[in-house]
Each structure stands twice: as structure tokens, then as C-alpha cells.
Scaffold this active site. Structure first.
Site, PDB file in Angstrom:
ATOM      1  N   GLY A 139      14.181  -3.945  54.528  1.00  0.00           N
ATOM      2  CA  GLY A 139      14.273  -4.890  55.579  1.00  0.00           C
ATOM      3  C   GLY A 139      12.687  -4.811  56.836  1.00  0.00           C
ATOM      4  O   GLY A 139      13.263  -6.204  57.469  1.00  0.00           O
TER       5      GLY A 139
ATOM      6  N   ASP B 189       6.734   2.775  48.777  1.00  0.00           N
ATOM      7  CA  ASP B 189       7.571   2.604  48.509  1.00  0.00           C
ATOM      8  C   ASP B 189       7.954   3.469  46.963  1.00  0.00           C
ATOM      9  O   ASP B 189       7.761   2.683  46.367  1.00  0.00           O
ATOM     10  CB  ASP B 189       8.987   1.108  48.938  1.00  0.00           C
ATOM     11  CG  ASP B 189      10.046   0.695  49.376  1.00  0.00           C
ATOM     12  OD1 ASP B 189      10.625   2.330  48.723  1.00  0.00           O
ATOM     13  OD2 ASP B 189      10.769   0.511  50.269  1.00  0.00           O
TER      14      ASP B 189
ATOM     15  N   ASN C 156      21.515  -5.107  49.741  1.00  0.00           N
ATOM     16  CA  ASN C 156      20.079  -5.037  51.045  1.00  0.00           C
ATOM     17  C   ASN C 156      19.407  -6.700  50.911  1.00  0.00           C
ATOM     18  O   ASN C 156      18.576  -6.459  52.086  1.00  0.00           O
ATOM     19  CB  ASN C 156      19.026  -3.615  50.535  1.00  0.00           C
ATOM     20  CG  ASN C 156      19.390  -2.758  49.943  1.00  0.00           C
ATOM     21  OD1 ASN C 156      20.247  -2.458  51.457  1.00  0.00           O
ATOM     22  ND2 ASN C 156      19.385  -1.601  49.633  1.00  0.00           N
ATOM     23  N   LEU C 157      20.045  -6.965  49.747  1.00  0.00           N
ATOM     24  CA  LEU C 157      19.489  -8.828  49.889  1.00  0.00           C
ATOM     25  C   LEU C 157      19.638  -9.531  51.226  1.00  0.00           C
ATOM     26  O   LEU C 157      18.616 -10.183  51.296  1.00  0.00           O
ATOM     27  CB  LEU C 157      20.232  -9.058  48.165  1.00  0.00           C
ATOM     28  CG  LEU C 157      19.284  -8.717  47.485  1.00  0.00           C
ATOM     29  CD1 LEU C 157      19.597  -9.623  46.062  1.00  0.00           C
ATOM     30  CD2 LEU C 157      18.382  -8.950  47.629  1.00  0.00           C
TER      31      LEU C 157
ATOM     32  N   ARG D 154      18.900  -8.481  53.593  1.00  0.00           N
ATOM     33  CA  ARG D 154      18.330  -8.054  55.269  1.00  0.00           C
ATOM     34  C   ARG D 154      16.953  -8.353  54.593  1.00  0.00           C
ATOM     35  O   ARG D 154      15.277  -8.390  55.157  1.00  0.00           O
ATOM     36  CB  ARG D 154      18.222  -7.137  55.975  1.00  0.00           C
ATOM     37  CG  ARG D 154      18.675  -6.157  55.547  1.00  0.00           C
ATOM     38  CD  ARG D 154      18.737  -4.749  55.785  1.00  0.00           C
ATOM     39  NE  ARG D 154      18.482  -3.374  55.491  1.00  0.00           N
ATOM     40  CZ  ARG D 154      19.703  -2.530  54.739  1.00  0.00           C
ATOM     41  NH1 ARG D 154      20.254  -3.557  54.077  1.00  0.00           N
ATOM     42  NH2 ARG D 154      19.212  -1.949  53.894  1.00  0.00           N
TER      43      ARG D 154
ATOM     44  N   LYS E   4      10.579  -1.494  44.418  1.00  0.00           N
ATOM     45  CA  LYS E   4       9.966  -2.871  45.640  1.00  0.00           C
ATOM     46  C   LYS E   4       9.154  -2.813  46.469  1.00  0.00           C
ATOM     47  O   LYS E   4       8.354  -4.055  46.028  1.00  0.00           O
ATOM     48  CB  LYS E   4      11.455  -2.412  46.885  1.00  0.00           C
ATOM     49  CG  LYS E   4      12.366  -2.324  47.112  1.00  0.00           C
ATOM     50  CD  LYS E   4      12.778  -1.039  48.112  1.00  0.00           C
ATOM     51  CE  LYS E   4      14.383  -1.270  48.681  1.00  0.00           C
ATOM     52  NZ  LYS E   4      14.615  -0.770  49.854  1.00  0.00           N
TER      53      LYS E   4
ATOM     54  N   CYS F 108      21.796   2.520  57.684  1.00  0.00           N
ATOM     55  CA  CYS F 108      22.320   0.985  57.300  1.00  0.00           C
ATOM     56  C   CYS F 108      23.325   1.193  56.275  1.00  0.00           C
ATOM     57  O   CYS F 108      24.132   0.027  56.715  1.00  0.00           O
ATOM     58  CB  CYS F 108      21.088  -0.053  56.966  1.00  0.00           C
ATOM     59  SG  CYS F 108      19.593  -0.317  58.101  1.00  0.00           S
TER      60      CYS F 108
END
Length: 323
Positions: A33, A54, A62-63, A65, A78, A177
Site C-alpha cells: 500500500g 518484496d 490487498n487490492l 489499497r 509483487k 493491516c
């Protein structure tokens, strides 16, 4: 029309500033994010080289953000997908993905060649590891964190005090998160400020964002912050080490219960709690190194604090992450 005409016209940039950006190397740790706005704005600005680190895969939860990714990217690395996005956005930029995590064993190698380091991992252990390495190598570090509806960004090291100078004590808790939640625009706002701080550093603008701390509360639309130029580095720290750095001669305390980590940190590790380290509790032998292990590093830090009250030897931390 030149791709960068609208920023070159700024007196703070100009032709010389654009050349500085085009020859700079930004190391971005985390393509989630926070990394999404960082990567797209640095690529858009023409930062000539970017390394994206990453070790995670694109996940549907997670999409909302992590706006670099699409449904067709699910379960892909990622770092690789983020690099492809940046290359499509600006072919002038050389982008190098590294699909592995950053830790104490590889941080120095990654940081050494960078002109600016951006901590977008939102990890307690990664942030302190990066701060320690950037302080030692005199590299500017732009570190940020966001959770629920608030967050912060700060410019550390590179001539300014480190993250440890501002936060010498452990946080009250380490949520993420997945457990506490996050709104997409919050990380968008914080990540955009990260990118701006990095660009200011690369351009050498006054007043430097190094030594500046900014907070943002999206619930009441309030910004705060302070300068910390005079913050003193702590005299003693508990550095993070990698699990592979544990030796047979270490005193190893695994703060994770067996239900959390069935395999112990080491064959000779003791299963203990932070509260066990009292005046009459367990302690290393003279000359031994103490290694405190847990998932995030928080319990390990708490145990280290307790042990240090009764023992003055070397204490290190290991954050195993999710097992």
C-alpha cells in the site's frame, strides 16, 4: 513536449534537478500500500534507477489499497508486477525487482548502492534494521507506517538522527493491516508524502525532510509533526540478527509458544516468556550472547529490556515473521 516539462519549469527542479533525478538510485522496500504511490511517483518523476524489494505475492484482500495490482496479478510476485508497472509508466527508468525479504543478513548489501532508501514494508523489525544500516552507511531513509485511519512518515539518517533516536523504546503493540485494518486513501496519502520527501532529498532542497516527522489522521483530516534534528542516538541498542546467525554458543530464548511455532528457534533454545527475566530468572553465562526470538520482535525486545536490568552482556533480537 518533454515528459518532465511540468516539473522542470519549477525553480526547485530545473534542468539540473532533473539530471540529478535521472542519475539517482532509489531503493524501495515493500511494494504494497505504501509502495504503490512511492513507486509510481518516483517512476513518473524520472528517478533513473529503482530497486523494488518484496517477498510477498499479490493477494485479493490487498487490492483495495495496493493499486499497482489487478485481479489478473493474483498470486504473482509483487516485486515483479510492480517493476512491470513502473517500466510501462516510464521506460526511461531502470527497474530491478528483488523477490525476497530484507533482513539483517542482506540489508547492508541492498542499501550500500542506493542514494535514498524508502521503507514501505510497514514492519517493526525491517524499519529498525534499515535505520541501523542507513545510519552506519550515512544513507537517507524515508520511513513510513500506516494503520487503520492514520499514519506517519519521517526522514531519518543521512546526517539526521536515526529512527532509534526518535523511538528508542519499543511500541506498545505491533498490529498490522491484516489484524487492525486500513483504508486505501490513508496509505495513498502517506506514500505520496514519502515520495515527495525522497524527491526533495535527491534534489537537495532546503529545508531538508531529513529530521522531519509528519503525522496524518484521516478521520479528522489533521496533519501534525515536528523536527528532531537534535535527537540523541541511544547509547545501547538491541540489534536484529537473522535466524541463520544464531550459533551453538548463544543463549537463545524463544518467546513463541509451541502452538505458534512448533519448531524452536534453535535446538538448544529455551521456551521462555519475557516476564521470566527477573532478578532471579534465567540469564546467559559470562561471555555468552543473548538471542531473544519471537515473530515480530516486540516480545523479544520486551524480554531484552527485562534481562538488561540484571545482566550487562550483548543482547540481540530475531524476528521470525509468520511461520
Amino acid at each position: 513536449m518533454n515528459r518532465y516539462a511540468r516539473q522542470i519549469i519549477l525553480p526547485e527542479v530545473g534542468e539540473n534537478g532533473q539530471r540529478r533525478l535521472s542519475t539517482a538510485h532509489a531503493l524501495v522496500i515493500g511494494a504494497g500500500g505504501l509502495g504503490a504511490p512511492v513507486i509510481q511517483y518516483l517512476a513518473g518523476a524520472g528517478v533513473g534507477r529503482m530497486t523494488i524489494v518484496d517477498d510477498d505475492l499479490v493477494d485479493e484482500t490487498n487490492l483495495h489499497r495496493q493499486t499497482l495490482f489487478r485481479m489478473e496479478d493474483l498470486d504473482q510476485e509483487k516485486a515483479e508486477v510492480a517493476a512491470m508497472f513502473a517500466r510501462r509508466l516510464n521506460p526511461d527508468v531502470s527497474v530491478y525487482p528483488i523477490a525476497q525479504g530484507l533482513g539483517p543478513d542482506n540489508a547492508e548489501m541492498m542499501v550500500r548502492g542506493a542514494d535514498v532508501v524508502l521503507d514501505c514494508a510497514d514492519s517493526f523489525a525491517v524499519s529498525y534494521t534499515l535505520s541501523d544500516v542507513c545510519l552506519a552507511l550515512n544513507k537517507p531513509l524515508i520511513s513510513a507506517s500506516a494503520l487503520q485511519m492514520s499514519g506517519y512518515v519521517g526522514g531519518f539518517c543521512g546526517g539526521a538522527p536515526s529512527l532509534r533516536a526518535v523511538f528508542p523504546d519499543m511500541p506498545d503493540s505491533v498490529q498490522n493491516c491484516s489484524t487492525a485494518g486500513i483504508l486505501g486513501p490513508v496509505v495513498g496519502a502517506i506514500g505520496a508524502m514519502q515520495a515527495q520527501m525522497a524527491i526533495n532529498v535527491l534534489l537537495g532542497l532546503d529545508r531538508s525532510p531529513l529530521g522531519q516527522f509528519v503525522t496524518y489522521d484521516a478521520q479528522i483530516f489533521a496533519f501534525g509533526g515536528f523536527r528532531f534534528d537534535g535527537a540523541e542516538e541511544p547509547e545501547a541498542i538491541y540489534p536484529f540478527i537473522s535466524p541463520e546467525a544464531i550459533t551453538a554458543g548463544d543463549f537463545v530464548a524463544d518467546l513463541r509458544p509451541e502452538t505458534e511455532a512448533p519448531t524452536s528457534a534453535a535446538a538448544h533454545a529455551q521456551r521462555l516468556n519475557a516476564a521470566d527475566f527477573t532478578a532471579t530468572g534465567p540469564r546467559p553465562a559470562n561471555g555468552q550472547r543473548a538471542v531473544m526470538c519471537c515473530r515480530s520482535g516486540l516480545r523479544a525486545w520486551r524480554a531484552a529490556d527485562n534481562l538488561s536490568k540484571h545482566w550487562d552482556g550483548e543482547i540481540t533480537l530475531v524476528a521470525f515473521g509468520d511461520v
